[in-house]
Scaffold this motif. Sequence first.
Motif, PDB file in Angstrom:
ATOM      1  N   PRO A 138      10.158 -40.734 -46.502  1.00  0.00           N
ATOM      2  CA  PRO A 138       9.344 -39.504 -46.439  1.00  0.00           C
ATOM      3  C   PRO A 138       7.849 -39.828 -46.489  1.00  0.00           C
ATOM      4  O   PRO A 138       7.433 -40.812 -47.113  1.00  0.00           O
ATOM      5  CB  PRO A 138       9.785 -38.738 -47.681  1.00  0.00           C
ATOM      6  CG  PRO A 138      11.176 -39.210 -47.947  1.00  0.00           C
ATOM      7  CD  PRO A 138      11.185 -40.661 -47.554  1.00  0.00           C
ATOM      8  N   LYS A 139       7.072 -39.019 -45.807  1.00  0.00           N
ATOM      9  CA  LYS A 139       5.616 -39.152 -45.707  1.00  0.00           C
ATOM     10  C   LYS A 139       5.186 -40.371 -44.894  1.00  0.00           C
ATOM     11  O   LYS A 139       4.031 -40.771 -44.939  1.00  0.00           O
ATOM     12  CB  LYS A 139       4.959 -39.179 -47.092  1.00  0.00           C
ATOM     13  CG  LYS A 139       5.197 -37.904 -47.892  1.00  0.00           C
ATOM     14  CD  LYS A 139       4.476 -37.938 -49.225  1.00  0.00           C
ATOM     15  CE  LYS A 139       4.718 -36.662 -50.016  1.00  0.00           C
ATOM     16  NZ  LYS A 139       4.018 -36.675 -51.321  1.00  0.00           N
ATOM     17  N   THR A 140       6.126 -40.964 -44.141  1.00  0.00           N
ATOM     18  CA  THR A 140       5.799 -42.016 -43.179  1.00  0.00           C
ATOM     19  C   THR A 140       6.466 -41.675 -41.857  1.00  0.00           C
ATOM     20  O   THR A 140       7.314 -40.770 -41.782  1.00  0.00           O
ATOM     21  CB  THR A 140       6.263 -43.406 -43.651  1.00  0.00           C
ATOM     22  OG1 THR A 140       7.699 -43.464 -43.632  1.00  0.00           O
ATOM     23  CG2 THR A 140       5.747 -43.727 -45.035  1.00  0.00           C
ATOM     24  N   SER A 141       6.107 -42.395 -40.792  1.00  0.00           N
ATOM     25  CA  SER A 141       6.708 -42.163 -39.481  1.00  0.00           C
ATOM     26  C   SER A 141       6.761 -43.472 -38.693  1.00  0.00           C
ATOM     27  O   SER A 141       6.112 -44.458 -39.044  1.00  0.00           O
ATOM     28  CB  SER A 141       5.924 -41.099 -38.707  1.00  0.00           C
ATOM     29  OG  SER A 141       4.571 -41.477 -38.552  1.00  0.00           O
ATOM     30  N   VAL A 142       7.535 -43.456 -37.616  1.00  0.00           N
ATOM     31  CA  VAL A 142       7.730 -44.645 -36.788  1.00  0.00           C
ATOM     32  C   VAL A 142       6.451 -44.972 -36.029  1.00  0.00           C
ATOM     33  O   VAL A 142       5.920 -44.147 -35.294  1.00  0.00           O
ATOM     34  CB  VAL A 142       8.886 -44.431 -35.796  1.00  0.00           C
ATOM     35  CG1 VAL A 142       9.020 -45.633 -34.861  1.00  0.00           C
ATOM     36  CG2 VAL A 142      10.194 -44.180 -36.526  1.00  0.00           C
ATOM     37  N   ILE A 149      13.735 -41.131 -31.882  1.00  0.00           N
ATOM     38  CA  ILE A 149      14.428 -39.857 -31.691  1.00  0.00           C
ATOM     39  C   ILE A 149      13.848 -38.746 -32.548  1.00  0.00           C
ATOM     40  O   ILE A 149      14.194 -37.577 -32.367  1.00  0.00           O
ATOM     41  CB  ILE A 149      15.943 -40.003 -31.927  1.00  0.00           C
ATOM     42  CG1 ILE A 149      16.240 -40.540 -33.310  1.00  0.00           C
ATOM     43  CG2 ILE A 149      16.547 -40.904 -30.853  1.00  0.00           C
ATOM     44  CD1 ILE A 149      17.730 -40.563 -33.645  1.00  0.00           C
ATOM     45  N   SER A 150      12.976 -39.089 -33.487  1.00  0.00           N
ATOM     46  CA  SER A 150      12.184 -38.112 -34.228  1.00  0.00           C
ATOM     47  C   SER A 150      11.025 -38.865 -34.852  1.00  0.00           C
ATOM     48  O   SER A 150      10.931 -40.094 -34.725  1.00  0.00           O
ATOM     49  CB  SER A 150      13.018 -37.406 -35.308  1.00  0.00           C
ATOM     50  OG  SER A 150      13.253 -38.259 -36.410  1.00  0.00           O
ATOM     51  N   ALA A 156      12.803 -50.216 -37.745  1.00  0.00           N
ATOM     52  CA  ALA A 156      11.663 -49.303 -37.627  1.00  0.00           C
ATOM     53  C   ALA A 156      10.497 -49.837 -38.446  1.00  0.00           C
ATOM     54  O   ALA A 156      10.686 -50.267 -39.591  1.00  0.00           O
ATOM     55  CB  ALA A 156      12.044 -47.911 -38.115  1.00  0.00           C
ATOM     56  N   TYR A 157       9.313 -49.819 -37.845  1.00  0.00           N
ATOM     57  CA  TYR A 157       8.079 -50.196 -38.536  1.00  0.00           C
ATOM     58  C   TYR A 157       7.326 -48.903 -38.823  1.00  0.00           C
ATOM     59  O   TYR A 157       6.927 -48.195 -37.893  1.00  0.00           O
ATOM     60  CB  TYR A 157       7.276 -51.173 -37.682  1.00  0.00           C
ATOM     61  CG  TYR A 157       8.069 -52.432 -37.402  1.00  0.00           C
ATOM     62  CD1 TYR A 157       8.147 -53.436 -38.355  1.00  0.00           C
ATOM     63  CD2 TYR A 157       8.776 -52.585 -36.211  1.00  0.00           C
ATOM     64  CE1 TYR A 157       8.904 -54.583 -38.122  1.00  0.00           C
ATOM     65  CE2 TYR A 157       9.531 -53.722 -35.973  1.00  0.00           C
ATOM     66  CZ  TYR A 157       9.587 -54.710 -36.934  1.00  0.00           C
ATOM     67  OH  TYR A 157      10.356 -55.839 -36.705  1.00  0.00           O
ATOM     68  N   CYS A 158       7.181 -48.587 -40.109  1.00  0.00           N
ATOM     69  CA  CYS A 158       6.764 -47.258 -40.546  1.00  0.00           C
ATOM     70  C   CYS A 158       5.355 -47.279 -41.138  1.00  0.00           C
ATOM     71  O   CYS A 158       5.028 -48.148 -41.956  1.00  0.00           O
ATOM     72  CB  CYS A 158       7.738 -46.736 -41.599  1.00  0.00           C
ATOM     73  SG  CYS A 158       9.482 -46.848 -41.114  1.00  0.00           S
ATOM     74  N   GLY A 159       4.539 -46.311 -40.739  1.00  0.00           N
ATOM     75  CA  GLY A 159       3.194 -46.164 -41.262  1.00  0.00           C
ATOM     76  C   GLY A 159       3.027 -44.820 -41.949  1.00  0.00           C
ATOM     77  O   GLY A 159       3.823 -43.897 -41.741  1.00  0.00           O
ATOM     78  N   LEU A 166       3.670 -37.504 -31.435  1.00  0.00           N
ATOM     79  CA  LEU A 166       3.740 -38.159 -30.130  1.00  0.00           C
ATOM     80  C   LEU A 166       4.513 -37.294 -29.140  1.00  0.00           C
ATOM     81  O   LEU A 166       5.399 -36.532 -29.520  1.00  0.00           O
ATOM     82  CB  LEU A 166       4.416 -39.527 -30.249  1.00  0.00           C
ATOM     83  CG  LEU A 166       3.795 -40.521 -31.231  1.00  0.00           C
ATOM     84  CD1 LEU A 166       4.596 -41.817 -31.242  1.00  0.00           C
ATOM     85  CD2 LEU A 166       2.339 -40.790 -30.886  1.00  0.00           C
ATOM     86  N   VAL A 167       4.162 -37.458 -27.876  1.00  0.00           N
ATOM     87  CA  VAL A 167       4.868 -36.801 -26.778  1.00  0.00           C
ATOM     88  C   VAL A 167       5.638 -37.872 -26.019  1.00  0.00           C
ATOM     89  O   VAL A 167       5.074 -38.919 -25.671  1.00  0.00           O
ATOM     90  CB  VAL A 167       3.889 -36.080 -25.837  1.00  0.00           C
ATOM     91  CG1 VAL A 167       4.623 -35.536 -24.609  1.00  0.00           C
ATOM     92  CG2 VAL A 167       3.164 -34.960 -26.571  1.00  0.00           C
TER      93      VAL A 167
END
Length: 265
Positions: free
Chosen positions: A125-129, A154-155, A177-180, A186-187
Motif C-alpha cells: 500500500p502507498k506504493t505502485s509499480v 494490470i493495475s 515488481a519494482y515499487c516506488g 499511467l495510460v
Amino acid sequence: MKRVIAAAIVGLVCAGTATALTIHTGSVTVPPGKRGTVIATCPPPTRAMFLGLKATVSEQAALELTSLGAGGRRAVASAINPERPGKGTLTVIAYCGRREELRTVSASTSVAKGMQASATAVCPPKTSVVFGGFRATIRPAPGPEVTLNGLERISARKWRASAVNLEGPSGKLTAIAYCGPGTRRLVASTKSVKVPYGKTKAVTASCPRGKTLAFGGFRSTHYTDRFASIYPASLVRTGSHSWTVSGHKFVPLIGKLTAIAYCRA
C-alpha cells in the motif's frame, strides 16, 4: 561466452522538464546447449528506470528467455539456447536515470506441463509499480520449458508475468515488481500484429499526444504445442513516446503479438 558493453545518451522529457536518459547495454554470445547471463550497469548516481532486451530467435538459434530483472544500478537478463545448432546473442538494456530506491516484490506459481499460468506481484500500500521483470524455469529436454508470453502492469500496484509450460515436469514462473512511493497514474497504449509462420514480426505501441513512455510490456497468443507459441525476440524503447516488441513463429499457426506502452504525462 563473449560479452560486449555499450552506452548511449538520449533525451527524456519527464514532468515537463528535459533530462538525460542514459542507455547502457550488455551482450553475451550463447552457444548451443548453453545458458547465458548478461549485465548492464548504470553509472552513479543513476539507477535503472526500466529494462529492455534483445535475443536471437531464428531457425539457427532460438534463445528462450529465463529472466529479466534489476538490482539498483544493474540490469540482468538470462536465456538458454536449448537445442538449435547456431550461436545466439542476448542483449540486456538498462534505461538509466535518477530516481529513488525501489522496493522489490515478487510472486511465484507452479506451471504444469501443457498449462498456461500467471503470477502477479503486488506492491505494498502507498506504493505502485515503476517497472517489472520475471524469472521462468527452462531446462534442456525433457524440460520444464516455461515459455514467457506476457509482462503487464494490470493495475497501479500489480505486475503480472504469464507463461505456458511447453514440455516436461512442472516449472516455476515468478513475477517481479519494482515499487516506488505514491501512485503513478499511467495510460496503457497497445498495438497488435499477426505473426505468420517462419517469420519475425515487430509491433510498436505509441503514447498519446502529450505523454511520454514510462516503461513497456507485451502479451502474445499462447499454444501448448512446442514451437507453436510466439517466442519473444525484443522488448525495446524506440523513442520517447514508443515501445516496440518483436517475436518469432516456428510452426504454421498464426498468432497475435501485442506491444504495451505505459505512458505518463
